[in-house]
Design an enzyme around this catalytic site. Structure first.
Site, PDB file in Angstrom:
ATOM      1  N   GLU A   1       4.393  -5.671   3.330  1.00  0.00           N
ATOM      2  CA  GLU A   1       4.827  -5.015   4.699  1.00  0.00           C
ATOM      3  C   GLU A   1       5.541  -5.592   5.281  1.00  0.00           C
ATOM      4  O   GLU A   1       6.304  -6.601   5.162  1.00  0.00           O
ATOM      5  CB  GLU A   1       3.615  -5.457   5.501  1.00  0.00           C
ATOM      6  CG  GLU A   1       2.301  -4.665   5.086  1.00  0.00           C
ATOM      7  CD  GLU A   1       1.660  -3.668   5.765  1.00  0.00           C
ATOM      8  OE1 GLU A   1       2.094  -2.275   6.516  1.00  0.00           O
ATOM      9  OE2 GLU A   1       0.073  -3.245   5.061  1.00  0.00           O
TER      10      GLU A   1
ATOM     11  N   HIS B   1       3.699   3.198  12.284  1.00  0.00           N
ATOM     12  CA  HIS B   1       2.867   4.693  12.946  1.00  0.00           C
ATOM     13  C   HIS B   1       3.728   5.480  14.181  1.00  0.00           C
ATOM     14  O   HIS B   1       3.555   6.738  14.596  1.00  0.00           O
ATOM     15  CB  HIS B   1       1.677   4.048  13.508  1.00  0.00           C
ATOM     16  CG  HIS B   1       0.440   3.564  12.146  1.00  0.00           C
ATOM     17  ND1 HIS B   1      -0.314   3.166  12.708  1.00  0.00           N
ATOM     18  CD2 HIS B   1       1.228   3.105  10.912  1.00  0.00           C
ATOM     19  CE1 HIS B   1      -0.949   2.509  11.028  1.00  0.00           C
ATOM     20  NE2 HIS B   1       0.611   2.722  10.771  1.00  0.00           N
TER      21      HIS B   1
ATOM     22  N   HIS C   1       0.649  -1.115  -0.114  1.00  0.00           N
ATOM     23  CA  HIS C   1       0.018   0.312  -0.317  1.00  0.00           C
ATOM     24  C   HIS C   1       0.778   0.983   0.189  1.00  0.00           C
ATOM     25  O   HIS C   1       1.998   0.918   0.671  1.00  0.00           O
ATOM     26  CB  HIS C   1      -1.178   0.104   0.994  1.00  0.00           C
ATOM     27  CG  HIS C   1      -0.144   0.331   2.729  1.00  0.00           C
ATOM     28  ND1 HIS C   1      -0.195   0.952   3.323  1.00  0.00           N
ATOM     29  CD2 HIS C   1      -0.036  -1.394   2.710  1.00  0.00           C
ATOM     30  CE1 HIS C   1       0.679   0.816   4.740  1.00  0.00           C
ATOM     31  NE2 HIS C   1      -0.108  -0.097   4.239  1.00  0.00           N
TER      32      HIS C   1
ATOM     33  N   ASP D   1       6.205   1.267   6.968  1.00  0.00           N
ATOM     34  CA  ASP D   1       4.750   1.118   6.707  1.00  0.00           C
ATOM     35  C   ASP D   1       4.083   2.083   5.893  1.00  0.00           C
ATOM     36  O   ASP D   1       3.749   3.183   5.628  1.00  0.00           O
ATOM     37  CB  ASP D   1       4.541   1.344   8.162  1.00  0.00           C
ATOM     38  CG  ASP D   1       2.681   0.964   7.204  1.00  0.00           C
ATOM     39  OD1 ASP D   1       2.575  -0.044   6.734  1.00  0.00           O
ATOM     40  OD2 ASP D   1       1.522   0.858   8.930  1.00  0.00           O
TER      41      ASP D   1
ATOM     42  N   GLU E   1      -4.972   2.277   2.781  1.00  0.00           N
ATOM     43  CA  GLU E   1      -4.927   0.913   3.187  1.00  0.00           C
ATOM     44  C   GLU E   1      -5.087   1.734   5.132  1.00  0.00           C
ATOM     45  O   GLU E   1      -6.100   0.062   5.742  1.00  0.00           O
ATOM     46  CB  GLU E   1      -3.817  -0.024   3.123  1.00  0.00           C
ATOM     47  CG  GLU E   1      -3.599  -1.620   3.861  1.00  0.00           C
ATOM     48  CD  GLU E   1      -2.746  -1.542   5.222  1.00  0.00           C
ATOM     49  OE1 GLU E   1      -3.737  -2.510   6.002  1.00  0.00           O
ATOM     50  OE2 GLU E   1      -2.417  -0.586   5.395  1.00  0.00           O
ATOM     51  N   GLU E   2      -4.734   1.916   5.153  1.00  0.00           N
ATOM     52  CA  GLU E   2      -4.298   2.465   6.497  1.00  0.00           C
ATOM     53  C   GLU E   2      -5.967   3.440   7.289  1.00  0.00           C
ATOM     54  O   GLU E   2      -6.032   2.815   8.051  1.00  0.00           O
ATOM     55  CB  GLU E   2      -3.752   3.864   6.440  1.00  0.00           C
ATOM     56  CG  GLU E   2      -2.026   3.678   5.816  1.00  0.00           C
ATOM     57  CD  GLU E   2      -1.082   2.419   7.364  1.00  0.00           C
ATOM     58  OE1 GLU E   2      -2.278   2.200   8.403  1.00  0.00           O
ATOM     59  OE2 GLU E   2      -0.359   2.406   7.145  1.00  0.00           O
TER      60      GLU E   2
ATOM     61  N   ASP F   1      -0.347   4.400   0.734  1.00  0.00           N
ATOM     62  CA  ASP F   1      -0.944   5.568   2.111  1.00  0.00           C
ATOM     63  C   ASP F   1      -0.450   5.364   3.472  1.00  0.00           C
ATOM     64  O   ASP F   1       0.578   4.352   3.428  1.00  0.00           O
ATOM     65  CB  ASP F   1      -1.879   5.643   2.024  1.00  0.00           C
ATOM     66  CG  ASP F   1      -2.806   3.857   2.459  1.00  0.00           C
ATOM     67  OD1 ASP F   1      -2.523   2.843   1.872  1.00  0.00           O
ATOM     68  OD2 ASP F   1      -3.729   4.079   3.392  1.00  0.00           O
TER      69      ASP F   1
HETATM   70 ZN    ZN Z   1       0.651  -0.764   6.573  1.00  0.00          ZN
END
Ligand code: ZN
Length: 402
Positions: free
Chosen positions: A169, A369, A76, A109, A143-144, A78
């Site tokens: 990931e 994150h 992903h 991520d 995705e997030e 984003d």
């Molecule tokens: Zn991710």
């Protein structure tokens, strides 16, 4: 061990890292991925992908090869927001490389997985793409905000249904074969408002919720661990109420539940379990599964329920054996294996669509994150080598996954 995977990936290292820096420097929160998607499409075209498309949702899909056996490498594009800028030692969008580490939001991520999978296509072109394989490299969106939504769309609306999906990931370069699922629910109580000076005339919705809050705390303690994904969990992430004024009895109260699901726990079992709580029954509270319906960066709305099933690939699945064989071929050693703590697009590919799915990616889950997010350059190179080796092993083993 076959030296050509790492030798080939090392030759690509300079441009792989430059591309990684470029995409880290382009902010791309969920539903704002347009610029990074275009940059990835441009790189795929420069690397000689056979076909590069951006679908109506805004996912970028690059194809190499035309064989009957279809492999997808998914990442992903984003990221989450940066959080408190004061906690970052560098500009979150610097893309700095220092002492073999790339820094910035999304490095772990998961723009590292995106960069490595895009370059795995280039490596396969250099080493030879097996004639029986079609490789898709997907840079997916949102995705997030709603894991797996992009793959629900890809499978159901564009007709692309791979035989294997590799989720890129971060796994610290281990081979992962599943994750707990999750869902978001609300529990709502209703009361009757009246003037706050005489609360006995009303029925306070917050008081009705108080017992439910305790029941949910106790429920979390009761949930049993189940192999191999461990224990499900439930927590209250928000509570809110309404009343006609701050001088009145509340006539509505809502709690938001974050439920993590282990093996054997589904949408239905989780909802039934909340409905059966004594305080829920006593209060006549209602339980609601929430919907996600936020426009993508292209403006497309693809509503779905906020249910993200748990999934796992069996340790004796032939695709998992191909993944372990790819690790031996690329690095000459046995892979470490495991499961993600967080959630991925595997909820759709494996959990909903039953497509054999496993994970392998550069970077570490604990940087996801977090401030000062980072990934090793060496991980990017190794992941590129691994993906190319996997495509070769999958071709060689000739298994048709069920
Ligand atoms: Zn991710």
């Amino acid at each position: 061990m076959n030296e050509r995977y790492m030798q080939g990936a090392r030759k690509l290292e300079h441009s792989l890292v430059a591309f990684m820096q470029d995409i880290v420097r382009i902010p791309s929160q969920s539903s704002r991925e347009g610029a990074v998607v275009r940059r990835i499409a441009e790189e795929m075209e420069q690397l000689g992908y056979d076909e590069v498309t951006i679908d109506p949702m805004g996912n970028v899909v690059g194809r190499i090869g035309n064989g009957p056996r279809v492999v997808a490498l998914d990442g992903h594009v984003d990221t989450v927001d940066v959080g408190d800028p004061a906690q970052w030692q560098r500009d979150p969008f610097s893309g700095d490389v220092e002492d073999g580490i790339v820094y910035g939001r999304g490095t772990a991520d998961m723009k590292g997985g995106v960069a490595s999978s895009v370059y795995a296509g280039a490596l396969l072109k250099a080493l030879g793409m097996p004639g029986d394989i079609t490789l898709y490299v997907t840079g997916t969106v949102q995705e997030e905000d709603c894991d797996g939504l992009c793959w629900q769309y890809i499978v159901n609306e564009t007709g692309l249904r791979p035989q294997v999906v590799v989720i890129t990931e971060p796994t610290s370069l281990k081979v992962y074969r599943g994750q707990r699922g999750r869902m978001e629910m609300e529990v709502r109580t209703a009361g009757v408002s009246c003037h706050g000076s005489a609360p006995e005339r009303g029925d306070n919705a917050i008081y009705k919720m108080a017992g439910i809050v305790s029941d949910i705390e106790a429920l979390n303690e009761r949930l049993e661990p189940r192999e191999p994904l461990g224990k499900g969990s439930v927590t209250i992430s928000e509570i809110r109420s309404v009343s006609p004024s701050l001088c009145a009895v509340a006539d509505g109260c809502t709690i938001h539940l974050d439920r993590r699901l282990t093996v054997g726990e589904t949408e239905q079992t989780a909802v039934d379990e909340i409905r059966a709580l004594p305080a829920v029954q006593k209060a006549g509270a209602t339980v609601h599964l929430l919907e996600y319906a936020v426009p993508s960066h292209t403006g497309l709305v693809y509503p779905t329920r906020k249910y993200y099933p748990a999934w796992q690939m069996s340790a004796d699945d032939p695709v998992f054996e191909d993944a372990l064989a790819a690790h031996r071929a690329a690095f000459g050693s046995a892979a470490e294996t495991g499961f993600w703590v967080f959630s991925t697009n595997g909820v759709a590919t494996a959990g909903m669509e039953a497509i054999p799915t496993f994970g392998y990616g550069p970077g570490h889950e604990h940087f996801a994150h977090a401030p000062n997010e980072q990934t090793e350059v060496d991980h990017l190179v190794r992941a590129t080598a691994f993906y190319a080796a996997f495509v070769h092993e999958f071709s060689l083993s000739g298994v048709t996954p069920s």
